[in-house]
Write a protein that holds these residues in place. Structure first.
Motif: not given
Length: 402
Positions: A165-169
DNA sequence: AGGTATTCACATGAAACTATTCTCTGAGTTAGG
DNA sequence: TAACTCAGAGAATAGTTTCATGTGAATACCTGT
């Protein structure tokens, strides 16, 4: 000889009466002008996104529902409309739609951001740059936009599953640093459960609003099909009961409208090819079988060689007894590798490959414990046995060739 | 008989490694002025 | 001195290996009756 018959064929083809008026209506890329049975969803989403037109940041939105329930369709429909309004009224509007499933395009963090940046006219090399750098480029591009940017990320579950979920973060956090612009996110997902293992902050931030798309029921699918069929086929080409059968077949599964439409299209093609003047219910059966078959052959052919060997092992083990276990498959696989001069992979890897096959849907597995005799996967084929011989043959050809 | 401990044969997970493709940088080289 | 070449460092990615840990129930092994 051959040449002549070909010419005849083409000439016949040219002058033959086609059953279709406009086949593109039945393709997945087609966006109809009106969307049926999704009024509530359309209105809700439109209401949420409307502030964009006033240059205000709308709430982030999360849309979910099973495949073929009209999510993508509705979203695209709304985007199209908004863009039209914005063009007419000369309101600046920046909407970026990306499907995160597209291989080699947006299926990793780096590529997604690179792809996003490319929408702002920045070209980013496919590799070689640090991800931070790509973020910076994207960030600057958005900053220059001086307004609200709407990012629609279709099938984000695929992305999250692969890359975390890095991208979303990062995307949600980027707003805090942007001075002149803001980003609004729309996430579209087939999978409802994927939200569970996501950072809480991201979760709450992404789903400030959410909309659920229930699957279509048989009645709805019927009417959708009728509507499309009216545009795609000539009049009175479709026999009684064809649409009903098509709808019933699909509704039995998950109410996947896309599949229903595809089924109808293929049935039409089959009818046409068999020189029938109308589409009959038999053609639906045939189409269904054809789709299933082609899906399998396609998968089988395009799979990497190691995967093919594993699959072949699975198929070959099948004949001996009813249930297949990982151990047997691996033993056979090793022997096969030796025979064709391929370095066998570790069992760990093969186990994973078997898992992937399950994901694709050509086998089913169940991990069972045989007590004292260990624990393993019980593999069953989820492929109709009618296509097995041909599948095996394809594999044999593919493997022996090289 | 009933209860507990073992044990098998993998599953499952995480991390590390390998190979490939690509960019960027800076040193060294070349050609022209 | 500007332009060019080229090797080396660093990245992303896909595919794999290595290492570590987990696991469900059939059996082996007790235990007390």
């Amino acid at each position: 000889m051959l040449k002549k018959s070909l010419t005849v064929f083409f000439e016949e083809f040219l002058y033959k009466e086609s059953l279709f008026v406009d086949k593109s209506v039945l393709l997945a890329s087609y966006i109809p002008e009106t969307v049926y049975y999704r009024d509530i969803e359309v209105n809700k989403i439109a209401a949420i996104l409307a502030p964009l037109l006033k240059r205000e940041k709308p709430s982030n939105l999360f849309i979910y529902g099973s495949t073929g329930s009209g999510k993508t369709l509705v979203v695209k429909h709304i985007i199209d409309n908004m863009e039209e309004v914005s063009k007419n009224k000369k309101i600046p509007l920046k909407i970026v739609y990306i499907n995160c499933k597209l291989k080699k395009v947006a299926d990793t963090e780096y590529r997604l951001i690179a792809q996003l940046a490319s929408f702002f006219g920045k070209s980013i090399p496919p590799t070689g740059l640090p991800t931070d750098e790509v973020y910076k480029i994207f960030y600057n591009a958005v900053e220059q936009e001086r307004g609200i940017v709407l990012l629609v990320l279709d099938e984000i579950d695929q992305l999250i599953k692969r890359t975390g979920d890095n991208v979303l973060y990062n995307l949600t956090r980027i707003n805090e640093e942007l001075k002149n612009s803001q980003i609004a996110l729309v996430g579209v997902s087939n999978n409802i459960t994927f939200m569970e293992n996501i950072d809480v902050r991201v979760k709450s931030s992404l789903s400030e609003e959410d909309v659920l798309f229930p699957p279509y029921n048989a009645f709805e699918i019927q009417n959708i099909l009728k509507e499309r069929a009216k545009k795609a086929f000539k009049e009175n080409v479709i026999e009684q009961g064809v649409i009903e059968k098509c709808a019933a077949y699909v509704a039995r599964e998950h109410g996947d409208a896309r599949k229903a439409i595809e089924l109808l299209r293929v049935a039409g093609e089959i009818a046409e090819r068999s020189k029938s003047k109308t589409v009959l219910t038999e053609h639906i059966d045939e189409a269904e079988e054809k789709l299933e078959r082609e899906k399998i052959f396609d998968i089988v052919r395009t799979q990497p060689k190691q995967f093919q060997v594993v699959l072949f092992s699975i198929l070959s083990t099948k004949n001996k007894n009813l249930s297949i276990y990982t151990g047997e498959v691996y033993e056979l696989y090793k022997r096969l590798c030796f025979k064709i001069g391929l370095r066998p992979l570790t069992q760990r890897r093969v186990s994973h490959i078997i898992g992937e096959f399950e994901l694709i849907g050509i086998i089913n597995t169940k991990t069972i414990s045989k007590g004292r005799y260990g624990r393993t996967r019980e593999i069953t084929l989820s492929v109709p046995s009618s296509v097995l011989p041909l599948t095996k043959k394809i594999l044999e050809e593919e493997l022996v060739l090289t």
